[in-house]
Design a protein around this motif. Structure first.
Motif, short mmCIF file in Angstrom:
data_model
loop_
_atom_site.label_atom_id
_atom_site.label_comp_id
_atom_site.label_asym_id
_atom_site.label_seq_id
_atom_site.Cartn_x
_atom_site.Cartn_y
_atom_site.Cartn_z
N ASP A 170 0.70 -1.20 0.19
CA ASP A 170 0.12 -0.33 -0.41
C ASP A 170 0.72 1.14 -0.23
O ASP A 170 2.21 1.26 0.60
CB ASP A 170 -0.93 0.03 1.00
CG ASP A 170 -1.69 -1.16 1.30
OD1 ASP A 170 -1.24 -2.31 2.40
OD2 ASP A 170 -2.24 -1.83 0.63
N SER A 171 0.35 2.08 -0.65
CA SER A 171 0.98 3.68 -0.67
C SER A 171 0.41 4.67 0.70
O SER A 171 2.17 5.11 1.22
CB SER A 171 0.35 4.24 -1.64
OG SER A 171 -0.82 4.62 -1.27
N LYS A 228 -10.64 1.88 1.96
CA LYS A 228 -10.91 1.69 0.40
C LYS A 228 -8.73 1.74 -0.29
O LYS A 228 -8.85 0.63 -0.89
CB LYS A 228 -11.39 2.53 -0.18
CG LYS A 228 -12.96 2.11 0.45
CD LYS A 228 -14.16 2.59 -0.22
CE LYS A 228 -15.37 2.38 0.20
NZ LYS A 228 -16.38 3.32 -0.42
N GLU A 229 -8.38 2.46 0.14
CA GLU A 229 -7.32 2.96 0.13
C GLU A 229 -5.87 2.23 -0.49
O GLU A 229 -4.55 2.46 -0.20
CB GLU A 229 -6.89 3.79 -0.06
CG GLU A 229 -7.68 5.28 -0.08
CD GLU A 229 -6.87 6.58 0.18
OE1 GLU A 229 -6.21 6.77 0.06
OE2 GLU A 229 -7.69 7.47 0.59
N MET A 230 -6.53 0.61 0.44
CA MET A 230 -5.31 -0.40 1.19
C MET A 230 -5.61 -1.76 0.73
O MET A 230 -6.88 -1.91 0.85
CB MET A 230 -5.05 -0.46 2.51
CG MET A 230 -5.90 -1.03 3.15
SD MET A 230 -5.34 -0.65 5.31
CE MET A 230 -4.25 -1.58 5.26
N GLU A 231 -5.27 -2.38 0.32
CA GLU A 231 -5.20 -3.72 0.30
C GLU A 231 -5.03 -5.10 1.71
O GLU A 231 -4.18 -5.01 1.94
CB GLU A 231 -3.96 -4.69 -0.39
CG GLU A 231 -4.09 -4.09 -2.25
CD GLU A 231 -6.05 -4.80 -2.44
OE1 GLU A 231 -6.24 -4.80 -2.22
OE2 GLU A 231 -6.61 -3.97 -4.02
N GLN A 277 1.21 -9.09 4.70
CA GLN A 277 1.67 -8.22 5.63
C GLN A 277 1.06 -7.39 6.33
O GLN A 277 2.34 -7.21 7.88
CB GLN A 277 2.70 -7.06 4.44
CG GLN A 277 2.15 -5.78 4.69
CD GLN A 277 2.49 -4.82 3.60
OE1 GLN A 277 2.47 -4.78 2.52
NE2 GLN A 277 2.53 -3.52 4.44
N TYR A 278 -0.09 -7.39 7.01
CA TYR A 278 -0.71 -7.64 7.81
C TYR A 278 -0.75 -8.68 8.59
O TYR A 278 -1.34 -9.60 8.15
CB TYR A 278 -2.01 -6.33 7.37
CG TYR A 278 -1.46 -5.56 6.89
CD1 TYR A 278 -0.44 -3.67 7.92
CD2 TYR A 278 -2.01 -5.25 5.46
CE1 TYR A 278 0.16 -3.08 6.79
CE2 TYR A 278 -1.17 -3.69 4.83
CZ TYR A 278 -0.42 -2.47 5.62
OH TYR A 278 -0.50 -1.97 4.79
N VAL A 303 -9.81 -13.34 -2.41
CA VAL A 303 -10.43 -11.56 -1.48
C VAL A 303 -11.35 -10.80 -2.47
O VAL A 303 -11.79 -10.13 -1.86
CB VAL A 303 -8.85 -10.97 -0.77
CG1 VAL A 303 -8.32 -11.75 0.19
CG2 VAL A 303 -8.41 -10.47 -1.63
N THR A 304 -10.76 -11.01 -3.95
CA THR A 304 -11.13 -9.92 -4.80
C THR A 304 -12.87 -11.28 -5.91
O THR A 304 -13.02 -10.14 -6.40
CB THR A 304 -10.90 -9.55 -5.54
OG1 THR A 304 -10.29 -11.14 -6.49
CG2 THR A 304 -9.43 -8.46 -5.21
#
Length: 754
Positions: free
Chosen positions: A89-90, A245-248, A253-254, A281-282
């Protein structure tokens, strides 16, 4: 919280890739239930049993022996090419901080039965640690939940290993297997949801479990509102937690924890036999398919799962999906006293409240339930502060009726047009309570309210009656959910509705629902007898407390309270002699102990202690060999002994039966043992030395050893007349998987640990 993954290597197939495992730090591995089963692969959804819908009565089958499963994959073993939808993620730090902040704001306050009214209390100011233990399995107990509390209240807190709420994913000493999924069971109002709230708040405030980066609380009562939706796991989380919404959020990694609170409230079809297998997950699917694959470990296999449930629904998730079962037993004695002292600033007043509750066995048992402590504190504080002339409540019916009166007197600070009278709303809520109690539902939706003539707007803005007894919740997902603050409040209102329907309109609600009436006029005694029969026929005892309330409402002291509520318009004069006689006849028929023990509680509500008074002397002096007791008197003796904390710690047969050479002997030791078998089954330590127990008595003991649940831990049988047949019976009982016996003393110098 330790790392959820184990240190053993092996192949793992989440359904979209195969990864060779690396070893992880063994010091950080978590533990599982006591089992040696392999934990190497996700379960096949086809292997689970078809589970019943919770909208029907909460009746479930026993769980088979616990097996253990968890995927053995590590965050460092993943890379972004293994499954679609995984990427870095950014702005992860910003999103994580926002999620923590939002969860802290949502969970920092505790609304004790109050929704949208008054100043909420900070959770950290009033929170009292609950007594939580590790349970052997998710086995089902079909007793009424108040009976389960009664049983647990007699067990010493030192007998089981306590687990702090913040440590439910951590190993106990000597355990060495990873925990991915925890099932926490506990009766209604015992503190499951508050425990979840405290866990999340401590995490959001940076106090506990900081190795977890993401926590997603998804209560079943809110997931129910999405039962007809089709979407992906990512989409589902974005609906409930738009800040993500802005992160996977599915990326390994989490370290992620999903919390599913209220399995017993689930109206989704959790079909673990389904052929649908998800790993992406999608990928879109129904909400129940997302949940079953997530819990089974096919979808997001590295995530931690925490599920809470009432005992009656604990087996809706197959045992092979659950790695640890914990049980919340509510407040211990020191903890409930601590609660009252925290909640009531005037310590002398708190002392008086505690003293009064201790004076009534039926009330004090309920103090293990946090919600009941809140109800009692609300009623008794008000009554003692105002020095009201009325007597303080001594029975459950009196306490709950006082509470209902108190709530009808609560007014909003703002004036508004009152379109519905208090008494009309009580009847409507009572009808809802009864209809849903019969169905086994604790949560309701708008259509359920409309069926009972309740306008949703009325329920939202009404006085204290609705805000402290009946709650509306607007959760993470945009939809309204309704519930009574506690199951016992629902049962009390249901009983009040049945009572008022008969007194005011001469309607027997049981006949109205189960079979057409014949136009015959019935008496209140007829209604009571029908209610007794309905409760005795209930397999899971879900009408037991309702029956206590219904009978208690007919007592003269409670009739005056109903006049205060202005709900009763018909003739209230009634003699309970017929009802008492009928209950005693049912006790004499010797139903199961679970049934006749509740009937004794009913006699207590009706103010009849005759059977108990007859049995009481036999508990303090020996001589049961020489007395002839009726079946009702034996049942009363069992009830008295089961109410004794001393007996629950040690059952000493020789003290009860008297000397073995008594010339006036009527009963043998074996016969007394058989009559008192429910007490032996419930005790922790049975001392049967030198009592003349023979092979016939061993058959009863073997039954106690294989009972479910089995509480007996120590059994002493020295100097008895045991033959080969008796030894074989005991051996078979010891080999039963339900047997929890730890020590068997067969002689003065021969004691063995089982």
């Amino acid at each position: 919280m330790a790392d959820p993954q184990g240190s053993t290597g092996g192949d793992f197939s989440p359904g979209c890739s195969s990864v060779q495992q690396k070893s992880s730090n063994p010091e950080s591995s978590c533990v599982s239930m006591k089992s040696d089963c392999s934990m190497g692969h996700p379960i096949d959804l086809k292997s689970g049993d078809k589970r019943p819908d919770l909208r029907a009565n909460l009746q479930s089958r026993p769980v088979k022996n616990k097996t253990v499963f968890t995927p053995e994959i590590q965050p460092q073993d993943f890379n972004e090419s293994m499954c679609p939808g995984f990427s870095h993620d950014s702005k992860p730090a910003e999103v994580l901080d926002t999620l923590r902040s939002n969860l802290r704001k949502k969970f920092e306050c505790l609304c004790e039965g109050i929704s949208k009214q008054g100043s909420p209390t900070l959770l950290n100011e009033i929170y009292t640690e609950l007594y939580i233990t590790e349970s052997e399995s998710g086995e089902i107990n079909n007793e009424h939940e108040v009976r389960q509390i009664e049983t647990q209240s007699r067990r010493a807190e030192t007998e089981d290993t306590a687990i702090k709420c913040s440590d439910i994913f951590r190993p106990l000493p000597g355990q060495d297997k990873p925990i991915r999924t925890v099932l926490t069971k506990g009766v209604a109002g015992i503190g499951k949801t508050v425990s979840v709230q405290k866990f999340i708040l401590d995490w959001a405030e940076g106090k506990q479990n900081q190795d977890v980066q993401l926590i997603f609380p998804l209560p079943f009562r809110e997931l129910n509102l999405m039962k007809d939706k089709t979407l992906s796991l990512s989409d589902l989380l974005h609906v409930f937690f738009p800040e993500t919404k802005e992160m996977e959020i599915s990326s390994d990694q989490y370290k992620v924890l999903f919390i599913f609170d209220g399995l017993d409230e689930c109206r989704l079809s959790l079909d673990f036999q389904s052929d649908v297998r998800l790993c992406d997950v999608t990928e879109s699917a129904s909400v129940d398919e997302l949940l079953t694959n997530l819990i089974a470990g096919n979808l997001h296999p590295s995530a931690l799962i925490w599920i809470t449930s009432r005992p009656a629904a604990a087996d809706l998730v197959p045992s092979e999906c659950v790695h640890r079962v914990t049980e919340i037993r509510g407040f211990s004695r020191p903890q409930n006293e601590e609660y009252f002292r925290k909640r009531i600033s005037d310590q002398s007043l708190a002392d008086r409240i505690i003293s009064h509750l201790k004076s009534s066995r039926s009330l004090f048992i309920m103090c293990h339930i946090p919600v009941f402590c809140w109800i009692s504190a609300t009623v008794l504080e008000k009554m003692l502060r105002k020095s009201r002339k009325g007597k303080l409540p001594k029975t459950l019916t009196q306490m709950y009726t006082h509470f209902l009166i108190l709530q009808t007197n609560i007014k909003h600070e703002k004036d508004y047009e009152k379109k519905v009278k208090d008494e009309d709303m009580i009847v409507k809520l009572g009808k809802l309570a009864y209809q849903q109690l019969v169905k086994g539902n604790l949560i309701f939706y708008e259509e359920d309210l409309r069926e009972c003539g309740i306008d949703v707007t009325e329920a939202s803005v009404y006085s204290g009656l609705c805000t402290q007894i009946f709650r509306e919740e607007l959760g993470l997902y945009q939809g309204k959910v309704f519930c009574f603050v506690h199951l016992s409040l629902q049962e009390h209102l249901a009983a009040l509705y049945v009572h008022l329907s008969f007194i005011n309109k001469n309607i027997n609600v049981f006949d109205q629902i189960t079979k057409p009436t014949n136009g015959e006029t019935a008496s209140l005694s007829d209604l009571h007898q029908r209610a007794v029969d309905e409760a005795l026929d209930s397999k899971n005892g879900h009408l037991d407390l309702f029956l206590r309330f219904l009978l208690g409402l007919s007592v003269k002291s409670n009739q005056s309270l109903l006049q205060e509520l202005k709900t009763q318009t018909g003739n209230s004069s009634h003699n309970n002699k017929k009802t008492v006689k009928y209950i005693k006849e049912k006790i004499s028929e010797n139903p199961s102990p679970d049934k006749y023990i509740n009937l004794f509680h009913c006699l207590n509500e009706l103010g009849d202690l005759s059977l108990v008074n007859e049995a009481q002397p036999h508990t303090s002096r020996g001589g049961l060999r020489a007395v002839k007791l009726s079946s009702s008197q034996w049942s009363a003796l069992v009830f008295v002994l089961l109410s004794s904390e001393r007996t629950m710690q040690e059952f000493n047969l020789s003290r009860l039966i008297g000397p073995g050479n008594d010339p006036g002997r009527v009963n043998t030791a074996d016969e007394v043992l058989q009559k008192l078998l429910p007490v032996v089954t419930a005790t922790r330590y049975a001392a049967l030395m030198s009592c003349g127990v023979t092979d016939e008595g061993c058959a009863a003991l073997a039954s106690a050893l294989r009972s479910n649940p089995s509480h007996l831990r120590k059994l002493y049988l020295s100097e008895n007349n045991l033959g080969d047949s008796g030894v074989k019976l005991l051996s078979a009982g010891l080999e039963n998987p339900l047997c929890k016996l730890e020590t068997l003393g067969a002689g003065e110098s021969r004691e063995r640990t089982v």
